[in-house]
Design an enzyme around this catalytic site. Structure first.
Site, PDB file in Angstrom:
ATOM      1  N   CYS A 260      73.791  -4.587  42.969  1.00  0.00           N
ATOM      2  CA  CYS A 260      73.751  -3.165  43.303  1.00  0.00           C
ATOM      3  C   CYS A 260      72.668  -2.812  44.304  1.00  0.00           C
ATOM      4  CB  CYS A 260      73.570  -2.342  42.036  1.00  0.00           C
ATOM      5  SG  CYS A 260      74.867  -2.611  40.808  1.00  0.00           S
ATOM      6  N   HIS A 400      68.280   5.982  42.064  1.00  0.00           N
ATOM      7  CA  HIS A 400      69.428   5.118  41.760  1.00  0.00           C
ATOM      8  C   HIS A 400      70.427   5.912  40.926  1.00  0.00           C
ATOM      9  CE1 HIS A 400      71.635   1.415  41.304  1.00  0.00           C
ATOM     10  NE2 HIS A 400      71.655   1.564  39.992  1.00  0.00           N
ATOM     11  N   GLU A 411      63.972   4.422  35.682  1.00  0.00           N
ATOM     12  CA  GLU A 411      63.430   4.858  36.961  1.00  0.00           C
ATOM     13  C   GLU A 411      62.567   6.104  36.833  1.00  0.00           C
ATOM     14  OE1 GLU A 411      66.020   5.953  40.133  1.00  0.00           O
ATOM     15  OE2 GLU A 411      67.689   6.425  38.804  1.00  0.00           O
ATOM     16  N   LYS A 432      75.198   9.513  43.400  1.00  0.00           N
ATOM     17  CA  LYS A 432      76.248   8.855  42.620  1.00  0.00           C
ATOM     18  C   LYS A 432      76.989   9.841  41.725  1.00  0.00           C
ATOM     19  CE  LYS A 432      74.069   4.253  42.346  1.00  0.00           C
ATOM     20  NZ  LYS A 432      72.781   4.557  43.002  1.00  0.00           N
ATOM     21  N   HIS A 437      79.461   4.882  41.910  1.00  0.00           N
ATOM     22  CA  HIS A 437      78.604   3.719  42.177  1.00  0.00           C
ATOM     23  C   HIS A 437      79.449   2.653  42.861  1.00  0.00           C
ATOM     24  CE1 HIS A 437      75.731   0.657  42.040  1.00  0.00           C
ATOM     25  NE2 HIS A 437      75.250   0.802  40.823  1.00  0.00           N
ATOM     26  N   PHE A 496      71.949  -5.194  38.390  1.00  0.00           N
ATOM     27  CA  PHE A 496      72.057  -6.196  37.344  1.00  0.00           C
ATOM     28  C   PHE A 496      71.443  -7.507  37.829  1.00  0.00           C
ATOM     29  CE2 PHE A 496      75.983  -3.752  35.810  1.00  0.00           C
ATOM     30  CZ  PHE A 496      75.229  -3.049  34.899  1.00  0.00           C
TER      31      PHE A 496
END
Length: 512
Positions: A260, A400, A411, A432, A437, A496
């Protein structure tokens, strides 16, 4: 002769992939669909000069026509080969400007349409139309209304290119037109490409496997059923190759695949090549078309995707107490990056400077995150140090903001750890919430949003943030865009595998 079974399978695949999309306005090579509608050539435009004293440009003393005297210096910078910065005259790291933007995104094809969606706070999420989603936990996604013919692709390109590669080609053409850079008059060896993608051509591979294995019933696949393009779909370097061909780029080329964070990391790699003098221009960004049964199954298996299927447009809810997971998306964003002095001297319109970039890995867990956000905070700190900026200088954070409970806590903790008390004063949002995403592509799409936020003095909102989580106590710009100038913008990514990336953009003229 193509077997009848093969023809039928291809027909079905085409109708599922292309037939369900609405026809969009054509984007041509003239770059007429751009957020600012400026003419391609901007050589006469005044651009502020924020640069500190820089090393002198290397004078090319060749006797070739147009390069043999100072009388032609202006023409050389605009229309001919760029100065060669290699060798002993490179005494400091060079600065990097963003001069061209291109995008394919849910809700609109082109940068103008993408920006209008974001500033309106409108969600592009809907029930999946590419395949029957009923067997899956999450049945929603942010799909692009992309018709390759209307987007200007030739029949040959449509036949040979995976959907993600099509996105990349269309975005590259828009970015090059927007930049006004005459690439055919530059040294092709000084133009490079850096493209990010997390899953590559997975959707095409999945479709081809169904064909060549007779729906998965045959262990040994029959090569007679395979198309010649199968190899292109198998190797991820197809993305960079296609972009390089469009741009005429014969310099460094790379595909970056870090999950990502691929979109941010691909841009970071491009920045490094320009700074160190290995390239003068980089065509960089990311592309992804992951909405398929196999991808849905992968994310369902780890319960990362949202189960909110009843109201698709409200499915992605970053920082909301009712959030339940991410929404898959697709799209691409490609940028033209140039060495700062060359861009300034040719009169290019500069959206922003990429002032700092850093990446870290938590070496902890494939999908788990430490709640204190230490690794992301370290990436932010390193990017600030590289840019020689203070935490208090940050005027906006593009989070994010995936919509998972773990990420939002992680975050938020990272912002507090890195920015201290200023974390409570800086506006934050997640795009997003509107475009989903798109895995490897999202970081580049978010950087385009950051560049436009600097350009227009408008900060995109976080859609669907109706019930704030009391544990998340920062300013997440709920629901409505905010008119506010930000001279320094931070964008972060979390992937990830524990990958954490941070990139800083500054307004032209903001740094000295």
């Amino acid at each position: 002769m193509v077997p009848k079974k093969r023809i039928a399978a291809l027909h079905v695949g085409t109708s599922v992939r292309l037939g369900s999309h609405r026809t969009m306005n054509r984007i041509d090579d003239g770059g007429t669909s751009r957020a600012h509608h400026r003419p391609i050539q901007r050589a006469g435009r005044e651009v502020s000069d924020p640069a500190a004293p820089r090393p002198p440009l290397h004078r090319n003393t060749s006797t070739r026509e147009g390069l043999h005297s100072d009388r032609h210096s202006s023409e050389r910078l605009t229309n001919s080969r760029p100065p060669d910065f290699r060798g002993s005259e490179v005494t400091a790291l060079r600065r990097v400007a963003i001069t061209g933007l291109g995008a394919v995104a849910p809700g609109g094809i082109g940068v103008k349409e993408y920006w209008e969606l974001l500033t309106a706070g409108r969600s592009a999420t809907r029930t999946i139309s590419f395949f029957d989603p009923s067997p899956f936990r999450s049945q929603v996604a942010a799909e692009c209304d992309f018709d390759p013919v209307s987007a200007g692709l030739t029949p040959q390109e449509i036949r040979r290119l995976d959907r993600a590669a099509q996105f990349a080609v269309v975005s590259t053409r828009e970015a090059l037109a927007d930049s006004g850079l005459l690439v055919d008059r530059l040294d092709p060896g000084r133009i490079g490409t850096s493209i990010g993608s997390a899953v590559g051509c997975t959707t095409s591979l999945e479709r081809e496997y169904v064909v060549v294995s007779d729906g998965g019933r045959k262990w040994h696949v029959d090569h007679e059923y395979a198309v010649p393009e199968l190899y292109r779909h198998f190797v991820p370097n197809t993305m960079a190759a296609e972009v390089a061909w469009v741009a005429g780029a014969e310099g460094p080329a790379a595909v970056v695949s870090t999950g990502c964070t691929s979109g941010l990391d691909a841009l970071g790699h491009a920045v490094e090549l320009i700074r160190e003098g290995s390239a003068d221009v980089m065509v960089a960004g990311a592309t992804e078309a992951p909405i398929s049964p196999i991808t849905s199954a992968c994310f369902d298996a780890i319960h990362a995707t949202t189960p909110h299927n009843d109201e698709p447009e409200r499915a992605c809810r970053p920082f909301d107490r009712t959030r339940g997971g991410l929404v898959l998306g697709e799209g691409a964003a490609i940028m033209v990056l140039e060495e700062w002095e060359s861009a300034r001297k040719r009169g290019a319109h500069i959206y922003a400077e990429i002032a700092g970039f850093a990446a870290r890995c938590n070496a902890y867990h494939m999908t788990g995150l430490k709640p204190d956000g230490r690794e992301m905070a370290e990436a932010i700190d390193a990017a600030l140090q590289e840019a020689r900026l203070s935490p208090q200088s940050i005027g906006y954070i593009n989070a994010h903001g995936s919509g998972t409970k773990m990420n939002d806590r992680h975050e938020t903790g990272a912002f507090k750890r890195s920015l201290g008390a200023h974390a409570h004063d800086v506006p934050i949002s997640s795009v997003k919430s509107m475009i989903g995403h798109s895995l490897g592509a999202i970081g580049s799409l978010e950087i385009v949003a950051c560049a436009l936020a600097i350009e227009h003095g408008v900060l995109p909102p976080t859609a669907n943030l109706h019930r704030p989580d009391p544990e998340l106590d920062l300013d997440y710009i709920p629901l409505t865009a905010r008119e506010q100038q930000a001279d320094v913008v931070l964008s972060v990514g979390s992937g990830f595998g524990g990958f954490q990336s941070a990139m800083l953009l500054t307004r032209p003229g903001a740094r000295s």
